[in-house]
Structures are given as structure tokens and as C-alpha cells.
Design a protein around this motif. Structure first.
Motif, PDB file in Angstrom:
ATOM      1  N   GLN A   1       0.821  -1.212   0.000  1.00  0.00           N
ATOM      2  CA  GLN A   1       0.000   0.000   0.000  1.00  0.00           C
ATOM      3  C   GLN A   1       0.855   1.262   0.000  1.00  0.00           C
ATOM      4  O   GLN A   1       0.540   2.243  -0.671  1.00  0.00           O
ATOM      5  N   VAL A   2       1.952   1.225   0.758  1.00  0.00           N
ATOM      6  CA  VAL A   2       2.790   2.419   0.915  1.00  0.00           C
ATOM      7  C   VAL A   2       3.769   2.600  -0.241  1.00  0.00           C
ATOM      8  O   VAL A   2       3.920   3.692  -0.782  1.00  0.00           O
ATOM      9  N   TYR A   3       4.441   1.498  -0.645  1.00  0.00           N
ATOM     10  CA  TYR A   3       5.523   1.605  -1.623  1.00  0.00           C
ATOM     11  C   TYR A   3       5.178   1.039  -2.997  1.00  0.00           C
ATOM     12  O   TYR A   3       5.968   1.169  -3.939  1.00  0.00           O
ATOM     13  N   GLY A   4       4.039   0.388  -3.119  1.00  0.00           N
ATOM     14  CA  GLY A   4       3.662  -0.158  -4.408  1.00  0.00           C
ATOM     15  C   GLY A   4       4.376  -1.463  -4.725  1.00  0.00           C
ATOM     16  O   GLY A   4       5.044  -2.058  -3.874  1.00  0.00           O
ATOM     17  N   ILE A   5       4.263  -1.879  -5.988  1.00  0.00           N
ATOM     18  CA  ILE A   5       4.824  -3.151  -6.440  1.00  0.00           C
ATOM     19  C   ILE A   5       6.031  -2.897  -7.332  1.00  0.00           C
ATOM     20  O   ILE A   5       6.006  -2.027  -8.206  1.00  0.00           O
ATOM     21  N   CYS A   6       7.084  -3.661  -7.122  1.00  0.00           N
ATOM     22  CA  CYS A   6       8.269  -3.557  -7.968  1.00  0.00           C
ATOM     23  C   CYS A   6       7.918  -4.004  -9.380  1.00  0.00           C
ATOM     24  O   CYS A   6       7.284  -5.049  -9.590  1.00  0.00           O
ATOM     25  N   GLY A   7       8.340  -3.235 -10.364  1.00  0.00           N
ATOM     26  CA  GLY A   7       8.035  -3.549 -11.758  1.00  0.00           C
ATOM     27  C   GLY A   7       8.836  -4.703 -12.311  1.00  0.00           C
ATOM     28  O   GLY A   7       8.574  -5.162 -13.438  1.00  0.00           O
ATOM     29  N   GLU A   8       9.841  -5.189 -11.561  1.00  0.00           N
ATOM     30  CA  GLU A   8      10.663  -6.302 -12.030  1.00  0.00           C
ATOM     31  C   GLU A   8      10.256  -7.630 -11.398  1.00  0.00           C
ATOM     32  O   GLU A   8      10.016  -8.614 -12.088  1.00  0.00           O
ATOM     33  N   CYS A   9      10.179  -7.660 -10.056  1.00  0.00           N
ATOM     34  CA  CYS A   9       9.897  -8.924  -9.368  1.00  0.00           C
ATOM     35  C   CYS A   9       8.441  -9.045  -8.914  1.00  0.00           C
ATOM     36  O   CYS A   9       8.035 -10.087  -8.404  1.00  0.00           O
ATOM     37  N   ASN A  10       7.660  -7.958  -9.074  1.00  0.00           N
ATOM     38  CA  ASN A  10       6.237  -7.934  -8.692  1.00  0.00           C
ATOM     39  C   ASN A  10       5.997  -8.168  -7.201  1.00  0.00           C
ATOM     40  O   ASN A  10       4.917  -8.597  -6.797  1.00  0.00           O
TER      41      ASN A  10
ATOM     42  N   CYS B   1      15.986  -6.609  -5.791  1.00  0.00           N
ATOM     43  CA  CYS B   1      16.397  -6.340  -7.170  1.00  0.00           C
ATOM     44  C   CYS B   1      17.648  -5.472  -7.222  1.00  0.00           C
ATOM     45  O   CYS B   1      18.582  -5.733  -8.000  1.00  0.00           O
ATOM     46  N   ASN B   2      17.686  -4.419  -6.390  1.00  0.00           N
ATOM     47  CA  ASN B   2      18.837  -3.526  -6.400  1.00  0.00           C
ATOM     48  C   ASN B   2      20.066  -4.181  -5.792  1.00  0.00           C
ATOM     49  O   ASN B   2      21.206  -3.864  -6.164  1.00  0.00           O
TER      50      ASN B   2
END
Length: 332
Positions: A9-18, A30-31
């Protein structure tokens, strides 16, 4: 945050690992993998230091935890010698690339921040504090031993001080925002504010009567409007640090374009690198004490330009008499 749903909710979903992010526009797993892949490309020359930096990179849950290594020496600009220390020489330099903010998935490269100063100011204000001496010059201790306890006045660098502070009112968060606007304009124009005139009582009067530094004529309108809003004569009209940070964030996608256009137009204009600074233009913090300054007002852009170049000083007889009587005593 250990709660995955709350992180989502706060940071959203990573576009790479979901998976839910670990910080604003940041995914630690990922980083961390990117960092590991890059370990072979750098070394400090010391195994212990390498291990320390690598651990910081692997454990970073947001950009402010990320310790970057290494920055090629040729990437630094305006390298200036300061002094010699016990173990070597000390230099200052400008790093135009700025620090890492997030990984740009689409372009497969690190996105770097233009709004680091705004972020730092937001941190200060969020902690309930005020900077009070916000400028690009040199600070001196407010309790400098040369200053008497009996001395009264305000402390700072005149060109960056909000008009209400010059009039003796309490320093507020809005005063820091005013200073930020002056610094933004300085960064874009590459010219220190009011460098052709003395920083004295007369300048304090002009600032209260609406004088502001000239904006670089090729400044993008969105940035020019933001700068103007920051240095509004009425403190309540200035944005908060949060609004400032958010606005700069909205412009982040255009940072490279803005930088390119500004630099291109600055080059085409063939601006002089040998700007003569007035001997009484002082950019170090000092004790100031002004009397009978006028109520702050705003000026139009054209009027402000004429005002700053001396064509329209707008000082009445009482102003001149006051300056002649008190100028030497008003600046310690």
C-alpha cells in the motif's frame, strides 16, 4: 516494514519482481542483485572498506541507505583546494550527476535526483526544526567568540534571507523556503544573487520593497514559477517543503531535458565567466541589525529587473536619511 500488505500500500509493487517495494521507488532484492553484479567493476583498494561498502549496498532498503562507489574523478566539476589536513589535502567539488534515486526499468539505468536539497530540507522540517541559515555560501558558528552576548540582530547571509527576517520577525519554515528559491535561481543562472551591489542596509530596504535576483531568461516556465512562489513577499503564499519536494518530483521526468535546454541556451548566450563581484558583496554568515525596514511587497518582473540594475531604486528621502545615519552601525 515487515507487513507485506502494508508495504504494498505504501511503496507499491516492484516492476521487475512484482513484490512489494521496500522504500519509495526502491526494491532491495532487485537492487541488491544489481549491486552484486557490479562488485567486479570497482574497488577502493582496501578489502575491509570494499566489504563495508558492499554490505551497505546489499542492505539498502531505500535510496538514502545506498552508499555509492565509485565516482570517477573526471566526473567532478569545479574542484577547489581548501586546505591541508594531517594526512593529506582537502578539496571541495561539485558532482553534477547527483545521487541515485531509483532504477529506471524502461531505460535500464539509475535515475539520479535533482531534488536532494529539497529532500534534506523536508527532513529538517518534518523533524519540527528550522534551518535558519540556508544558503550556498560559508557558514560561521552562531556563537562565534568574537560576538558579544549583548549584540542584537539576525544571523545569516543577506541575499538569502526572507524580508520578514530582515525586519526582525521570528525565523520560520517559510523563511527556509524563501532561501531555497534564491538558491534554485542561483543554480540555474550560475550567478550569485546581488553580486554587483553592496550587501548593506540599502539592499535590505530594496528586498523588502520587492527586489529579487534576475531569473535566467531561459529558465523553464514551470521552474521559474516555482522559484517566484518560493520568494513571495508573503510567507503564507510560499509552498511547504513537502509541496516543494513533490513539485520537483513531478518535474523529475524532465530533468535531463531541462538541464540540456538551460545549458544549451547558456552556451549560446556566451555569458561571461569573469563576473566581477562587488567588494562589499558578502556571502558568509554574519550578524546583521537593520532598523525601520518597510513592509514586504512583491514587484513585477520588469520592475524588479530595473530595480536591481539601479534604474529605479524607489527609496524615498526618509529611507536615505535612515541609511546615512545607521548604515555603519547596522551591520556588525
Amino acid at each position: 516494514m515487515n507487513d507485506l500488505e502494508k508495504r504494498k500500500q505504501v511503496y507499491g509493487i516492484c516492476g521487475e519482481c512484482n513484490e512489494p517495494g521496500t522504500g519509495f521507488l526502491w526494491c532491495q532484492p532487485c537492487n541488491s542483485k544489481r549491486s552484486v553484479d557490479n562488485f567486479k567493476n570497482w574497488t577502493s583498494g582496501n578489502k575491509d572498506i570494499d566489504k563495508f561498502i558492499q554490505q551497505l549496498q546489499l542492505n539498502a532498503v531505500h535510496c538514502k541507505n545506498y552508499f555509492e562507489w565509485m565516482i570517477p574523478f573526471e566526473n567532478f566539476k569545479d574542484i577547489t583546494y581548501i586546505t591541508r589536513g594531517g594526512f593529506g589535502k582537502i578539496y571541495s567539488a561539485v558532482w553534477p550527476e547527483r545521487y541515485i534515486e531509483y532504477w529506471d526499468i524502461e531505460n535500464q539505468k539509475w535515475k539520479r535526483d535533482l531534488k536532494g536539497i529539497a529532500s534534506g530540507l523536508l527532513d529538517i522540517h518534518n523533524s519540527g526544526k528550522v534551518h535558519k541559515d540556508f544558503h550556498s555560501g560559508i557558514c560561521q558558528p552562531a556563537n562565534n567568540e568574537k560576538q558579544s552576548v549583548k549584540q542584537k540582530g539576525i544571523y545569516g547571509v543577506l541575499p538569502y534571507m526572507a524580508p520578514e527576517v530582515l525586519r526582525g520577525y521570528q525565523y520560520t519554515k517559510a523563511c527556509d523556503i524563501y532561501s531555497f528559491g534564491i538558491m534554485m535561481n542561483e543554480y540555474i543562472s550560475e550567478e550569485t544573487p546581488y553580486n554587483k551591489i553592496p550587501h548593506n542596509h540599502a539592499l535590505a530596504i530594496k528586498i523588502c520593497k520587492g527586489l529579487r535576483p534576475n531569473t535566467f531568461k531561459y529558465t523553464p516556465k514551470l521552474l521559474a514559477d516555482l522559484i517566484t512562489k518560493c520568494w513571495d513577499a508573503k510567507a503564507e503564499n510560499r509552498p511547504t517543503a513537502k509541496e516543494l519536494y513533490q513539485k520537483l518530483g513531478q518535474l523529475s521526468d524532465f530533468d535531463d531535458e531541462y538541464d540540456y535546454k538551460i545549458k544549451l541556451n547558456r552556451t549560446s548566450e556566451k555569458r561571461s565567466n569573469n563576473i566581477q563581484t562587488h567588494p562589499q558583496a558578502i556571502y558568509t554568515s554574519r550578524l546583521l541589525n537593520f532598523k525601520n525596514l518597510p513592509e514586504p511587497v512583491n514587484l513585477g518582473a520588469i520592475q524588479s529587473t530595473l530595480f536591481s540594475e539601479g534604474f529605479d531604486c524607489q527609496l524615498d528621502e526618509s529611507d536615505l536619511n535612515e541609511m546615512n545615519q545607521d548604515d555603519e552601525n547596522n551591520i556588525e
